[in-house]
Design an enzyme around this catalytic site. Structure first.
Site, PDB file in Angstrom:
ATOM      1  N   HIS A  10      -3.334   1.938  22.138  1.00  0.00           N
ATOM      2  CA  HIS A  10      -3.692   1.527  23.645  1.00  0.00           C
ATOM      3  C   HIS A  10      -3.101   0.258  24.311  1.00  0.00           C
ATOM      4  CE1 HIS A  10      -6.267   5.224  23.464  1.00  0.00           C
ATOM      5  NE2 HIS A  10      -6.983   4.780  22.749  1.00  0.00           N
ATOM      6  N   HIS A  66      -6.419   9.812  24.606  1.00  0.00           N
ATOM      7  CA  HIS A  66      -6.059  10.208  23.244  1.00  0.00           C
ATOM      8  C   HIS A  66      -5.145  11.691  23.529  1.00  0.00           C
ATOM      9  CE1 HIS A  66      -9.571   7.741  23.071  1.00  0.00           C
ATOM     10  NE2 HIS A  66      -8.993   7.176  22.269  1.00  0.00           N
TER      11      HIS A  66
END
Lengths: 333, 333
Positions: B57, B219
């Site tokens: 991320h 995700h």
């Protein structure tokens, strides 16, 4: 074509509208002709700095307009040179009486149109210096280019020259610094994927799922070679060796190391690239004194990276560290 | 799989090595257990702030360690929670005697491991507050999540709480501000493409060439719906309506508008998204007083965007504007 756009022909206009409402404290956006200018332009007694080129390389150049960097940027259509009237109007808008520097990437259309704009501006009594950036060691001539292409060093030149102009250095001094930066900067890039120009609607080139292109241009122009994808460390070696040997950078040199995303490559991969580039530079005896890591000169959503190295001296380090406040680069203020 | 990596199992380690050599002035990287900590930690008398989560991320969270933001970040494997020992060691490393705040995104593994780390830290005499971020309006429960997922508001909470801690506010005050930010922040995202987890080697989900997914998780967890790709303006409406109606944000509210890239979407498209998001917010009577535009909470190379809105008051605006100096966010210093 998977993109967050509306009509392909509206991409640049709508992007500029977004910039206008996002950063009114920093920039004004002028439409028809299109240019982005510092909100406080023109600044009397300061050299104005104008750059420009095709859109699709964001944040370059429009994202670099603001204190300590560009006074104005002229965005063309995607991957298409801006027109002389854009450059002329931008030049007039930032002319504070101390002359204007044009920073021009070496592409035939950009060169031709900036030359025409410079002539027109001079005819209106504005002193102009132009410096061409041609730092890409990948290929000698290229599609759209006589001589080397102008790439990553442009970002560094805009930051450094912007700081020099902020110190009220003269037009000749700022232009000389720009020439020094171009002389001391070298770049090379690579692509894992093509990009898609919105109004074309299909990838600029085909690259099989297991291949990459080394030495790619920022418009998808052919590079040096295509080959099977290799581990990142080998790719970085293939980029760093031509860069280091070209200047050449010598043991003891202080350098800025700039690892750039072509647009689609995320930061996690850039740090893996940076790690190896730093290791190679250090093994050559170079001292990495500054760096820049992120998507700063992109090719739409192309996946890949480019590496730029710039030899530094005390003056360049001070100018690099000086405050900058733009949408795309900001520190010290 | 087209990525600039070496062995998939080395991605996080090598990324951390890159961060270590890139930013030694800002952070120290500790290996085994892995955490990134401010170079000047611990700071006596200041509340320490620790966050963490799976890697992939970036720049969140490791890129947000530094003055005015996080004191430490714990990166797990890609899309995998960090372990309690990472969190405990990071907590001890930033404990300056004023307690430590854990900012935790609402994923089952993160929650469980941060709870365990908090218990262990308390057993060592460190005062801990934990605040869970659960701002994603897309779905009520999700893969890996009981309740809403924690996404973009996390970035804003880390910046704002970091500034409050820098002012030497107490642990309870900083935690209360974090709760306020979570209460006033709402997000929703969408994907044009999947991403590929390196050690899996194939896309997390299949998305046909003409389809997109609205409400995607960071995700690749399923969102609300799949549909044919629409123009950007319609996509932005599909994200903004659920965000605005959820709090709900009311006419007259001052807001921060955050347009984020999922990793593979370049800045030129984000400004097109911002333009429409700003227009919709303004039509609802909201006053956009601050913004953030760029790749700050990504999902590897996923193409797509997320929008986060945060209601602001004078205190939050001042904390947002306060100096920050991290690899991923920097101004005022």
């Amino acid at each position: 074509m998977k993109k967050l756009i509306n009509k392909p022909e509206d991409v640049v206009k709508e992007e500029l509208e977004g910039i206008a409402v996002a950063h009114p404290d920093l920039v004004k956006v002028h439409f028809d002709p299109n240019f982005i200018v510092r909100a406080d332009a023109p600044i009397q007694g300061k050299v104005g700095i104008v750059s420009g080129g095709g859109s699709g390389h964001e944040p370059m150049h429009g994202g670099f307009v603001g204190l300590g960097m560009l006074d104005a940027a002229c965005p063309g259509a995607v991957f298409t040179s801006p027109t002389p009237d854009q450059m002329l109007e931008a030049t007039k808008a930032v002319n504070g009486g101390a002359g204007v520097l044009h920073i021009v990437k070496n592409y035939t259309g950009d060169i031709m149109n900036f030359e025409m704009a410079a002539d027109l501006a001079r005819a209106e009594g504005i002193e102009i210096e132009s410096v061409v950036i041609d730092d890409d060691v990948a290929v000698q001539d290229s599609l759209y280019t006589a001589g080397r292409r102008g790439v990553g060093t442009t970002v560094l030149a805009e930051k450094i020259c912007g700081a020099a102009a902020e110190q009220r250095r003269s037009l000749k001094e700022v232009a000389d610094i720009c020439r020094k930066v171009n002389g001391w900067g070298r770049s090379m890039g690579m692509a894992l994927t093509s990009c898609t120009v919105p109004h074309v609607g299909k990838p600029t080139f085909d690259l099989p799922e297991d291949e990459m292109e080394i030495g790619i241009g920022i418009h998808g122009e052919p590079g040096r070679t295509r080959m099977k994808i290799k581990p990142a460390d080998e790719i970085v070696e293939m980029l760093m060796e031509p860069i280091i040997s070209d200047l050449p950078y010598k043991a003891g040199d202080e350098v800025l190391l700039f690892v750039n995303s072509m647009g689609g490559t995320p930061l996690i991969e850039l740090y893996i690239v940076y790690r190896k580039a730093y290791e190679i530079a250090t093994k050559h005896g170079l001292k990495v004194v500054r760096n820049l890591i992120g998507p700063y000169i992109t090719s739409l959503e192309m996946a890949g990276t480019s590496i730029t190295m710039l030899k530094m001296d005390d003056d360049l380090i001070k100018l690099w560290d000086a405050p900058v406040k733009t949408p795309g680069l900001r520190w010290g203020v």
